[in-house]
Write an enzyme that holds these catalytic residues in place. Sequence first.
Site, PDB file in Angstrom:
ATOM      1  N   PRO A 145     -16.881  -2.925  30.168  1.00  0.00           N
ATOM      2  CA  PRO A 145     -16.978  -1.676  31.337  1.00  0.00           C
ATOM      3  C   PRO A 145     -15.418  -1.270  31.417  1.00  0.00           C
ATOM      4  O   PRO A 145     -15.195  -0.245  31.740  1.00  0.00           O
ATOM      5  CB  PRO A 145     -17.660  -2.300  32.474  1.00  0.00           C
ATOM      6  N   GLU A 162     -19.057 -13.347  34.062  1.00  0.00           N
ATOM      7  CA  GLU A 162     -18.154 -12.483  34.822  1.00  0.00           C
ATOM      8  C   GLU A 162     -17.194 -11.728  33.742  1.00  0.00           C
ATOM      9  O   GLU A 162     -16.327 -10.896  34.065  1.00  0.00           O
ATOM     10  CB  GLU A 162     -17.110 -13.296  35.684  1.00  0.00           C
ATOM     11  N   ARG A 176     -25.569   6.867  12.722  1.00  0.00           N
ATOM     12  CA  ARG A 176     -25.660   8.386  12.479  1.00  0.00           C
ATOM     13  C   ARG A 176     -24.791   9.102  11.730  1.00  0.00           C
ATOM     14  O   ARG A 176     -24.863  10.076  10.865  1.00  0.00           O
ATOM     15  CB  ARG A 176     -25.993   8.927  13.620  1.00  0.00           C
ATOM     16  N   ASP A 219     -26.069  18.407  16.194  1.00  0.00           N
ATOM     17  CA  ASP A 219     -26.428  17.378  17.423  1.00  0.00           C
ATOM     18  C   ASP A 219     -25.385  17.899  18.449  1.00  0.00           C
ATOM     19  O   ASP A 219     -24.390  18.192  18.626  1.00  0.00           O
ATOM     20  CB  ASP A 219     -26.358  16.008  17.309  1.00  0.00           C
TER      21      ASP A 219
HETATM   22  N1  SAM Z   1     -16.606  -8.631  35.668  1.00  0.00           N
HETATM   23  C1  SAM Z   1     -16.592  -7.643  34.600  1.00  0.00           C
HETATM   24  C2  SAM Z   1     -16.214  -6.184  35.263  1.00  0.00           C
HETATM   25  O1  SAM Z   1     -16.375  -6.020  36.204  1.00  0.00           O
HETATM   26  O2  SAM Z   1     -15.549  -5.519  34.576  1.00  0.00           O
HETATM   27  C3  SAM Z   1     -18.151  -7.280  34.120  1.00  0.00           C
HETATM   28  C4  SAM Z   1     -18.699  -8.296  33.437  1.00  0.00           C
HETATM   29  S1  SAM Z   1     -20.301  -7.875  32.760  1.00  0.00           S
HETATM   30  C5  SAM Z   1     -21.328  -8.769  33.933  1.00  0.00           C
HETATM   31  C6  SAM Z   1     -20.727  -8.983  31.280  1.00  0.00           C
HETATM   32  C7  SAM Z   1     -20.252  -8.350  30.056  1.00  0.00           C
HETATM   33  O3  SAM Z   1     -21.025  -7.366  29.778  1.00  0.00           O
HETATM   34  C8  SAM Z   1     -18.809  -7.976  29.849  1.00  0.00           C
HETATM   35  O4  SAM Z   1     -17.770  -8.819  29.366  1.00  0.00           O
HETATM   36  C9  SAM Z   1     -19.080  -6.959  28.867  1.00  0.00           C
HETATM   37  O5  SAM Z   1     -18.942  -7.516  27.297  1.00  0.00           O
HETATM   38  C10 SAM Z   1     -20.561  -6.310  28.960  1.00  0.00           C
HETATM   39  N2  SAM Z   1     -20.604  -5.139  29.540  1.00  0.00           N
HETATM   40  C11 SAM Z   1     -20.836  -4.676  30.944  1.00  0.00           C
HETATM   41  N3  SAM Z   1     -20.682  -3.713  31.187  1.00  0.00           N
HETATM   42  C12 SAM Z   1     -20.444  -2.937  30.072  1.00  0.00           C
HETATM   43  C13 SAM Z   1     -20.332  -1.654  29.874  1.00  0.00           C
HETATM   44  N4  SAM Z   1     -20.413  -0.534  30.547  1.00  0.00           N
HETATM   45  N5  SAM Z   1     -19.925  -1.081  28.344  1.00  0.00           N
HETATM   46  C14 SAM Z   1     -19.638  -2.080  27.499  1.00  0.00           C
HETATM   47  N6  SAM Z   1     -19.901  -3.401  27.716  1.00  0.00           N
HETATM   48  C15 SAM Z   1     -20.224  -3.910  29.071  1.00  0.00           C
END
Ligand code: SAM
Length: 223
Positions: free
Chosen positions: A86, A113, A151, A166
């Site tokens: 994220p 986490e 794609r 698209d």
């Molecule tokens: N504690 C982290 C933070 O707040 O930035 C979030 C960890 S999340 C619960 C667990 C995993 O989900 C991350 O390490 C990532 O690989 C994936 N993930 C969660 N949200 C994502 C997003 N919006 N885009 C891509 N990967 C995501």
Amino acid sequence: MIIDILSLFPAYFRGPFDVSMLMRARENGLIEIRHTDIRDFSEDKHKRVDARPFGGGPGMVLQVEPVVKAIRSARGPKSHLVFLSPQGTPLKAAKCEELAKREHLILLCGHYEGIDERVIQMEVDEEISIGDYVLTSGCPAAIVLIDAISRFIPGVVGHPEAVQQDSFQQGGMFDAPHYTRPEEFEGFKVPEVLLNGNHAKIKKWRDEEALRKTGRVRPELLK
Ligand code: SAM
């Protein structure tokens, strides 16, 4: 293109790549998707790969050693490693088009986490986010990324010109509205202009409609 997915849940990916265009792309040798279970690189007798965070706080963190070992088992001379996170750069169509030209992608899916920060410092080429929200793991993000990249791989979509029409392609705008048979449904009619065979008028109408909706929903795309 070869795509290696490193995750704690290879089973998560059963299904999405086994139907429709992605299945055909795999069958035709356009995309090869391989899975690595990060747990296979644990030295722990219970195959644990997570531990409590230094400094305290809730949840668990994926440990550096098994993740780095998993990455190195997949790496080759042409690899590009993407960590789904994220905290990454928000995914856009242009990035998908760029990644589609790579020969070998490694997609690292986090969990818990997150992942020990040293993995990012040592091994990751780029971090990509699929949106401003937090998923439970990187697995759904990897599926989204692979689908969107595929794609742009020649041969995956039957009509390559469709990809260029698209949303986000033509000047960054949305695609125009689509209609098909019947001409009328419960009083809702197909716009007359689409039925008259005048291609210049149809193009003008589609351009105007695409512009109108883009301006209403995503005005920042028109800047
Ligand atoms: N504690 C982290 C933070 O707040 O930035 C979030 C960890 S999340 C619960 C667990 C995993 O989900 C991350 O390490 C990532 O690989 C994936 N993930 C969660 N949200 C994502 C997003 N919006 N885009 C891509 N990967 C995501």
